[in-house]
Design an enzyme around this catalytic site. Structure first.
Site, short mmCIF file in Angstrom:
data_model
loop_
_atom_site.label_atom_id
_atom_site.label_comp_id
_atom_site.label_asym_id
_atom_site.label_seq_id
_atom_site.Cartn_x
_atom_site.Cartn_y
_atom_site.Cartn_z
N GLU A 55 46.30 -13.73 59.68
CA GLU A 55 45.71 -12.39 59.68
C GLU A 55 46.05 -11.57 58.43
OE1 GLU A 55 46.68 -10.42 63.38
OE2 GLU A 55 44.92 -11.26 64.32
N GLU A 65 42.21 -17.22 67.98
CA GLU A 65 43.03 -16.63 69.04
C GLU A 65 42.09 -15.89 69.99
OE1 GLU A 65 46.13 -14.15 67.42
OE2 GLU A 65 46.66 -15.63 65.91
C1 GAL Z 1 47.34 -11.41 66.61
C2 GAL Z 1 48.34 -12.24 65.84
C3 GAL Z 1 49.22 -13.07 66.75
C4 GAL Z 1 49.72 -12.22 67.89
C5 GAL Z 1 48.54 -11.65 68.62
C6 GAL Z 1 48.91 -10.83 69.83
O1 GAL Z 1 46.93 -10.30 65.88
O2 GAL Z 1 47.68 -13.10 64.95
O3 GAL Z 1 50.28 -13.60 66.02
O4 GAL Z 1 50.55 -11.22 67.40
O5 GAL Z 1 47.84 -10.81 67.75
O6 GAL Z 1 47.74 -10.36 70.48
#
Ligand code: GAL
Length: 649
Positions: free
Chosen positions: A146, A319
């Site tokens: 990110e 994710e």
């Molecule tokens: C994303 C990040 C992850 C984790 C996640 C939690 O922004 O890439 O490492 O922190 O959020 O929702």
């Protein structure tokens, strides 16, 4: 032809005792998951002391996952430089806008411009790539994590300043050209040499927007440069295996199209509930939507980002929210079925992989309140049941290739920065505007592509261009010669490339010349009448001279829309209802067939398949207009249901 997608999960072996690894791998596999992403924050375990690598644990887990038929996405761990490295090079940390150092103790504490850190990032990337580049289980890569998260795109540090001066020198060659282009005669801001130029922070009042604009372009290039240094190494040691980065939703601080040119996969992280909360607060201000959708998400936000990033490369969701998250203002539990629906929605938009964040809830440190597919005690959390369901469903349906849509929405990072730097009203928000236009097509049953200025415009029937603040004339001519119907505005073509007002004030051929702007608050809209529809222009309304056909009038006598020989121009930002009526008409005149959908129902076409998702609390019927065999779900849809129709048309 079948092109079936797969599921994945983010896993942190370093958080758990080795005794769990084999059972974890077997359980991951039992959930129907095929991909596992690892190691993006594991630098302190890979290299506990400078030059002292510990590969044993990583070798072991790679072997365990791989021998359980799981494919690995290996990450470079550069989002979390370890303490010893920061101590060795204290000036590698970013400085915030007030000149305060961003301290060690969380993540992303580096400046993209620091040459020493760039070297370190390449060194660790090379070490990981040499070790696993040819490993048969490692089938894809992710760079860093990110970029830009936690306000880390910009650093106001010394390395940033040094590189910015070099960048400016390269761009302008001589200082007079820079002075002229920025308009530095205003307020005696003229420089005698590039070495006199500072970063545009801590000025008494706002810095020159042209100075800021160049700084944003520079920072964006720094991200691209940092990423491409890693990609080169990964391509060298692991040729043929795709490289990705995981972008965020609602994040515009660097030009993702430019960064994506070096990547194979444009992944993003989809957190529908957190994003609904954060986006609403910053930008949408639609109380009804936030209350109606608090546990399912904005019906257009996910799709918008799928289309945005799909336009830049192969789409993955690296994710996917699996349950409640920890970081938004409010963090509700998703309604049962939502995780499955979000997954199918991503597949409707051509995602190749949807990977959930994370396998098991962490019992320690910053994200304890963030759910995983497994609870801390290793029993399945609700998301895991839905994942298993999707994994079975995707076996049963053959997904065709996505074709281009007939409607394109034009998006541009520089245009966005221009609207931010020359805000004029605190309520103007570029992504919200884009979402409003995007939604106005979707509520009329349309599917869209989101494209940039260098994309191919041929084949579209309707091209929508909201707030393309500077639209290069050659690009505009290309759009015109594509033969598509054009709907532009508001705020399109009102600046030149130097961020100055052009002599001709607006784009020609759209029937309008903007002379004054009413930049308003949401609470003070202007009443308008467009073909008998009573509506409002809110936030942004342009007064001007019409040279074409005028459609609709405001209460104070200015047009709602004009048309010239090249296309139509919307002279303001219409409310949802008015915009969807205007869009319906535009679609019809472009030869498309709009169909009004029930309020929170959405449809997305992928080849001959139509994917319906119901974000609303009400049970709704899919309109009879849509015919075809049902492959999944039913024509009557509850909230969070998914229905797939194989269409005859
Ligand atoms: C994303 C990040 C992850 C984790 C996640 C939690 O922004 O890439 O490492 O922190 O959020 O929702």
């Amino acid at each position: 032809m079948s092109d079936n997608p797969e599921l994945g999960v983010c896993y942190y072996p370093e958080h758990w005792s080795e005794d769990l690894w084999i059972t974890d791998a077997k359980n991951i596999q039992k959930n129907g998951i095929k991909w596992v992403r690892i190691a993006e924050f594991a630098w302190s375990r890979i290299e506990p002391n400078p030059g002292d690598f510990n590969w044993n644990w990583l070798d072991k887990i790679v072997d365990i996952l791989g021998s359980n038929n799981l494919k690995i996405i290996m990450c470079t761990p550069t989002a979390t430089p370890p303490k010893w490295l920061v101590d060795q090079m204290p000036d590698m940390v970013a400085l915030d806008e007030n000149g305060q150092a961003r301290k060690f103790g969380s993540r992303r504490h580096y400046s993209f411009s620091h040459k020493g850190y760039q070297k370190e990032s390449q060194r660790i990337t090379q070490a990981v790539a040499e070790r696993y580049g040819q490993n048969k289980y490692v089938q894809a890569w992710q760079t860093d994590n990110e970029y830009g998260c936690h306000e880390t795109t910009y650093s106001w540090c010394k390395s940033s300043l040094t590189e910015f001066r070099v960048w400016l020198k390269k761009k302008y060659k001589n200082i007079d050209d820079l002075n002229k282009s920025w308009g530095n005669v205003f307020w005696s801001m003229e420089y005698r040499s590039f070495d006199e130029i500072d970063l545009p922070n801590l000025t008494v009042t706002e810095a020159n927007p042209s100075h800021n604009f160049d700084f944003r372009k520079f920072c964006s290039e720094q991200v691209k440069n940092f990423n491409s240094q890693q990609v080169k190494i990964l391509n060298k040691y692991s040729p043929g295996r795709p490289v990705s980065h995981n972008y965020m939703g609602h994040f515009v601080e660097f030009d993702h199209r430019e960064v994506s040119k070096d990547l194979d996969i444009t992944a993003w992280n989809s957190y529908p509930l957190g994003n609904l909360q954060n986006m609403q607060i910053i930008a949408r201000k639609d109380k009804k939507l936030i209350n109606d959708c608090y546990n399912i998400g904005d019906p257009d936000f996910q799709s918008y980002h799928h289309d945005l990033y799909r336009g830049m490369g192969r789409l993955w969701i690296m994710e996917q929210q699996p349950g409640p998250v920890n970081w938004a203002r409010y963090n509700p539990v998703p309604i049962p079925g939502a995780v499955r629906m979000w997954t199918w929605e991503a597949f409707a938009h051509n995602a190749e992989v949807v990977s959930y964040f994370r396998w098991r809830q962490a019992p320690f440190a910053q994200e304890q309140m963030h759910s995983g597919l497994m609870l801390r005690d290793n029993s399945p959390n609700i998301g895991s049941q839905e994942v298993m369901q999707v994994s079975k469903e995707i076996q049963m349906i053959n997904l065709p290739k996505t074709e281009n849509s007939e409607i394109a929405l034009m998006h541009d990072y520089e245009a966005c920065w221009m609207t931010e730097l020359d805000g004029q009203t605190a309520d103007f928000h570029y992504t919200r505007l884009m979402l409003d236009f995007y939604k106005s097509v979707r509520v009329n049953g349309g599917s869209l592509d989101i494209i940039g200025k260098n994309d191919d415009f041929r084949g579209y029937k309707l091209i929508i261009i909201p707030s393309f603040v500077h639209l290069d004339d050659k690009v505009f001519q290309k759009i015109v010669s594509s033969g598509a119907k054009i709907l532009a505005g508001p705020r399109t073509g009102i600046k030149n490339s130097n961020f100055q007002i052009p002599e001709n004030l607006s784009l020609e051929g759209l029937g309008y010349q903007v002379t004054r702007v009413d930049a308003l608050s949401y609470d003070l809209p202007i009443k308008v009448d467009w073909k008998g529809i009573k509506g409002q222009l809110h936030v942004w309304r342009e007064q001007g001279k019409s040279s074409g056909v005028v459609e609709g009038n405001s209460e104070d006598g200015f047009p709602v829309m004009t048309s010239g020989n090249k296309g139509n121009y919307l002279c303001g930002w219409p409310d949802d209802n008015l915009l969807s009526a205007i869009m319906r008409e535009q679609m019809i005149s472009a030869g498309l067939k709009p169909i009004t959908l029930p309020h929170y129902l959405r449809v997305r076409r992928r080849g001959n398949l139509l994917f319906f998702t119901n974000y609303g609390k009400e049970i709704v019927d899919i309109p009879d207009y849509f015919e075809g065999d049902i492959l999944l779900g039913s024509k009557k849809m509850k909230q969070a249901d998914v229905t797939i129709l194989e269409s005859k048309k």
